[in-house]
Scaffold this motif. Structure first.
Motif, mmCIF file in Angstrom:
data_model
loop_
_atom_site.group_PDB
_atom_site.id
_atom_site.type_symbol
_atom_site.label_atom_id
_atom_site.label_comp_id
_atom_site.label_asym_id
_atom_site.label_seq_id
_atom_site.Cartn_x
_atom_site.Cartn_y
_atom_site.Cartn_z
ATOM 1 N N MET B 1 0.830 -1.201 0.000
ATOM 2 C CA MET B 1 0.000 0.000 0.000
ATOM 3 C C MET B 1 0.868 1.255 0.000
ATOM 4 O O MET B 1 0.673 2.158 -0.817
ATOM 5 C CB MET B 1 -0.898 -0.021 1.262
ATOM 6 C CG MET B 1 -1.951 1.071 1.250
ATOM 7 S SD MET B 1 -3.144 0.804 -0.082
ATOM 8 C CE MET B 1 -3.597 2.466 -0.477
ATOM 9 N N LEU B 2 1.833 1.265 0.934
ATOM 10 C CA LEU B 2 2.740 2.414 0.989
ATOM 11 C C LEU B 2 3.447 2.587 -0.351
ATOM 12 O O LEU B 2 3.562 3.690 -0.879
ATOM 13 C CB LEU B 2 3.749 2.219 2.118
ATOM 14 C CG LEU B 2 4.776 3.342 2.294
ATOM 15 C CD1 LEU B 2 4.094 4.660 2.605
ATOM 16 C CD2 LEU B 2 5.777 3.009 3.382
ATOM 17 N N LEU B 5 1.311 4.229 -2.964
ATOM 18 C CA LEU B 5 1.182 5.670 -2.765
ATOM 19 C C LEU B 5 2.477 6.375 -3.143
ATOM 20 O O LEU B 5 2.466 7.420 -3.795
ATOM 21 C CB LEU B 5 0.813 5.964 -1.304
ATOM 22 C CG LEU B 5 -0.603 5.525 -0.900
ATOM 23 C CD1 LEU B 5 -0.797 5.603 0.593
ATOM 24 C CD2 LEU B 5 -1.638 6.383 -1.613
ATOM 25 N N LYS B 8 2.892 6.936 -6.740
ATOM 26 C CA LYS B 8 2.179 8.090 -7.294
ATOM 27 C C LYS B 8 2.935 9.380 -7.036
ATOM 28 O O LYS B 8 2.808 10.346 -7.787
ATOM 29 C CB LYS B 8 0.795 8.189 -6.641
ATOM 30 C CG LYS B 8 -0.167 7.116 -7.088
ATOM 31 C CD LYS B 8 -1.578 7.466 -6.671
ATOM 32 C CE LYS B 8 -2.564 6.532 -7.341
ATOM 33 N NZ LYS B 8 -3.955 6.871 -6.986
ATOM 34 N N LEU B 9 3.698 9.385 -5.939
ATOM 35 C CA LEU B 9 4.373 10.626 -5.562
ATOM 36 C C LEU B 9 5.741 10.761 -6.224
ATOM 37 O O LEU B 9 6.149 11.842 -6.614
ATOM 38 C CB LEU B 9 4.541 10.684 -4.039
ATOM 39 C CG LEU B 9 3.230 10.818 -3.261
ATOM 40 C CD1 LEU B 9 3.484 10.685 -1.779
ATOM 41 C CD2 LEU B 9 2.586 12.165 -3.562
ATOM 42 N N LEU B 308 7.198 14.032 2.581
ATOM 43 C CA LEU B 308 7.131 12.673 3.141
ATOM 44 C C LEU B 308 7.989 12.574 4.398
ATOM 45 O O LEU B 308 7.574 12.017 5.412
ATOM 46 C CB LEU B 308 7.621 11.649 2.106
ATOM 47 C CG LEU B 308 6.607 11.248 1.044
ATOM 48 C CD1 LEU B 308 7.289 10.545 -0.121
ATOM 49 C CD2 LEU B 308 5.532 10.352 1.647
ATOM 50 N N ALA B 313 8.123 9.878 7.149
ATOM 51 C CA ALA B 313 8.717 8.786 6.369
ATOM 52 C C ALA B 313 10.207 8.720 6.688
ATOM 53 O O ALA B 313 10.871 9.756 6.751
ATOM 54 C CB ALA B 313 8.506 9.022 4.884
ATOM 55 N N GLN B 317 12.938 4.030 4.475
ATOM 56 C CA GLN B 317 11.732 3.581 3.756
ATOM 57 C C GLN B 317 11.785 4.051 2.303
ATOM 58 O O GLN B 317 11.470 3.295 1.384
ATOM 59 C CB GLN B 317 10.475 4.161 4.416
ATOM 60 C CG GLN B 317 10.066 3.458 5.704
ATOM 61 C CD GLN B 317 8.884 4.153 6.356
ATOM 62 O OE1 GLN B 317 8.953 5.337 6.663
ATOM 63 N NE2 GLN B 317 7.803 3.420 6.568
#
Lengths: 232, 394
Positions: B1-2, B5, B8-9, B308, B313, B317
């Motif tokens: 999931m992360l 996302l 997309k970034l 982030l 974040a 990561q």
């Protein structure tokens, strides 16, 4: 991967207490201007205990955002020290800072800071999955429903109104574990009705975590039962 | 999931065509370098393996030059052999053991009758260019295997047979033609059966297995054991001037034609060196381009990365995420190159086998090791670029 069930209370080992201590902090660029004023915060020794609801009132231009950024370690241009549980945040490294922001400190920025290209839900989801998730994904829908933004969840954040974005930012901050919630004029674009809903949600989330908050605003208010009141 | 996302970034897919070209470059670089290693290892195998029938390693049979002075005593002494062994250009040395008894060979077939006085020599098996299971002898064997020079057969087929109106003989026919071997002993003639099991381009002599030679010399030998008059050496460089100098200084001689393999070796070395250099340069450029891609991706997502990090974040990561975006394509490219080199090797193996040159159908360990090393290098360069540019942005 989606967390530990719907139990809203964190696993017991995560209920920890965290003291926030400020020792004579003052932003270097504004040092002389601020020293001339009588402030409850600048250049003072302060101690906030876990679970305290702290209100910091200040007129525009007196450094509210600067203050919030200093204790969130977004700024380094200050004198004095900020301690979380006796740990000086000036000395912690990037990965430890990330852990602190994932587990102990959550924030609602005055300028919201959403990702404009992500949907409202994705913005919130991101902060949910940045660490071991605290809540299931459906909690987002429940909170959005509560704050009246369920209909814009799948809309790009940049297309939401400022008031909607503010509520997205609030829910985003509540998606993660924390001991302290920092809020920088969190209700600036909400009407009375929405402020009541939002503050009720924030208070109940703080209670679940035994967490405290620091809220800055321009005026006096009675959104929460503050335990400490300071003028900047 | 992360990851979804983050995808997309932080857009890593910008410039897809450039990315494809860089991967193609990496692919060609891999192909060149891995082939170079594989060719080199094939070459080593052909050069040094004991199984190859037509080894192109340089085996030289060395003997004394017969002059009017040394007629009848052109043998090599133990000291001379030992001195030869010490020379840097000699990798292995073996002596040709001459038979110490008189031999005659006679046909058992009525169609092709012949009789001839004969001689045998033997040489350690690792110097042979014939590889056949028939090449063995012990006291219970029913026949004596022999290897004769290809040249003999050529002389017969293209010279003797034609002028005498005799039938020409193929290799297979000769292999199926048993002969009777008569060994003269003080007690009379002893008969054995013999069979040609192979043809040598390397040693121009009639060879029998070393165990038979030792046994027969011991049993039928007359007088003292003969000192060898010929030795065979394996050399790493037949065209070395040191070798030629040594031979002429000691009154020794060898077949000069052997130097033809030097030409092959030169070509192979040039090909291998060229693909190394080209492949290495292309790899360098590919690495540079990948580093630039990483830098570009991180730079174009500078604001997102900053936010982030602000939201909590961890740099780790983000690094892990970026690694997942960039590395798989690299690894897959290396894998594909490896598979293609493997297929080429299979084809090469089949083609060479037709010419009685045997190489392994599998990739050599060196090739696999090279692939692993290059993969580690790619990972290292990718990782350090990601680390560096993430750190610059936090």
């Amino acid at each position: 991967m989606d967390g530990k069930g719907t139990d809203p209370i964190m696993h017991s080992e995560q209920i920890e207490y965290m003291q926030l201590e400020l020792k004579n902090i003052i932003p270097t660029p504004l040092k002389y201007r601020f020293l001339q004023r009588n402030s409850d915060v600048w250049n003072k020794a302060l101690q906030f205990n876990n679970g305290e609801y702290v209100k910091i009132k200040a007129p525009s231009g007196t450094g509210k955002t600067t203050f919030v950024h200093i204790i969130y370690k977004l700024r380094k241009d200050y004198e004095g020290n900020v301690f979380y549980d006796n740990k000086n945040i000036a000395l912690i490294k990037a990965d430890e800072l990330a852990l602190l922001r994932q587990q102990n400190i959550s924030i609602i920025f005055q300028d919201l800071r959403l990702f404009p290209n992500l949907t409202a839900k994705e913005n919130i989801e991101l902060n949910r999955v940045l660490q071991q998730p605290l809540y299931e994904s459906n909690v987002i829908d429940a909170m959005a429903e509560q704050l009246g933004i369920a209909s814009v969840l799948n809309q790009k954040a940049s297309l939401c109104s400022y008031g909607e974005q503010q509520r997205i930012a609030i829910i985003r901050a509540l998606m993660q574990p924390f001991n302290w919630l920092l809020m920088d004029e969190p209700f600036s674009h909400l009407d009375k009705n929405n402020i009541d809903k939002a503050s009720a949600l924030i208070e109940s989330e703080c209670k679940k975590r035994n967490a405290g908050f620091i809220l800055t605003d321009l005026e006096d208010d009675d959104h929460f039962n503050y335990t400490k009141f300071l003028n900047l | 999931m992360l990851d979804q996302l983050l995808k997309k970034l932080i857009r890593t897919g910008t410039g897809r065509s450039r990315n494809t070209m860089a991967l193609a470059g990496l692919f060609i670089a891999m192909l060149l370098m891995l082939s170079a290693v594989q060719v080199q290892s094939n070459y080593q195998q052909i050069l040094y393996s004991k199984t190859s029938e037509d080894s192109i390693a340089d085996f030289l049979v060395i003997n004394k030059i017969i002059t009017n002075k040394n007629v009848g005593e052109a043998t090599l002494s133990a000291a001379e052999i030992n001195d030869l062994k010490q020379q840097p250009f000699v990798e292995r040395i073996g002596t040709l053991t001459p038979s110490n008894f008189r031999v005659g060979v006679q046909s058992v077939s009525k169609q092709i009758p012949f009789y001839s006085d004969f001689f045998f020599e033997s040489v350690p098996d690792e110097f042979l260019d014939v590889n056949t299971p028939d090449w063995q002898w012990n006291a219970t064997s029913t026949f004596i295997p022999m290897i004769i020079p290809n040249m003999f057969l050529d002389m017969y087929n293209f010279g003797f047979a034609q002028s005498q109106h005799l039938p020409q003989l193929s290799q297979d026919l000769i292999k199926n033609l048993p002969v009777q071997i008569n060994i003269q002993t003080p007690a009379g003639v002893v008969n054995y059966y013999g069979k040609v099991v192979g043809f040598s381009d390397r040693i121009s002599s009639v060879l029998v297995p070393q165990p038979f030679m030792d046994w027969a010399n011991n049993k039928f030998g007359t007088g003292t054991a003969n000192q060898p008059s010929r030795v065979i050496i394996q050399t790493n460089n037949a065209s070395a001037t040191a070798l030629a100098g040594y031979l002429s200084k000691h009154g020794l001689s060898t077949t000069t034609e052997k130097t033809r393999f030097e030409k092959y070796r030169g070509i192979i070395n040039a090909v291998v060196a060229t693909s190394w250099v080209t492949g290495g340069l292309m790899l360098l450029f590919a690495l540079l381009v990948f580093t630039l891609f990483i830098q570009l991706a991180i730079a174009s997502a500078r604001e997102e990365i900053a936010l982030l990090i602000t939201l909590g974040a961890a740099p780790k990561q983000l690094q892990q995420f970026l690694r997942k975006q960039f590395l798989p394509a690299n690894i897959i490219t290396v894998m594909i190159a490896l598979v293609i080199v493997f297929i080429l090797q299979l084809i090469l193996q089949k083609a060479l086998a037709l010419q009685h040159i045997f190489v392994n159908a599998w990739l050599s360990y060196y090739t696999l090791a090279a692939a692993v090393i290059i993969m580690l290098l790619l990972m290292f360069v990718n990782n350090s670029a990601i680390k560096k540019y993430i750190r610059q942005n936090t």
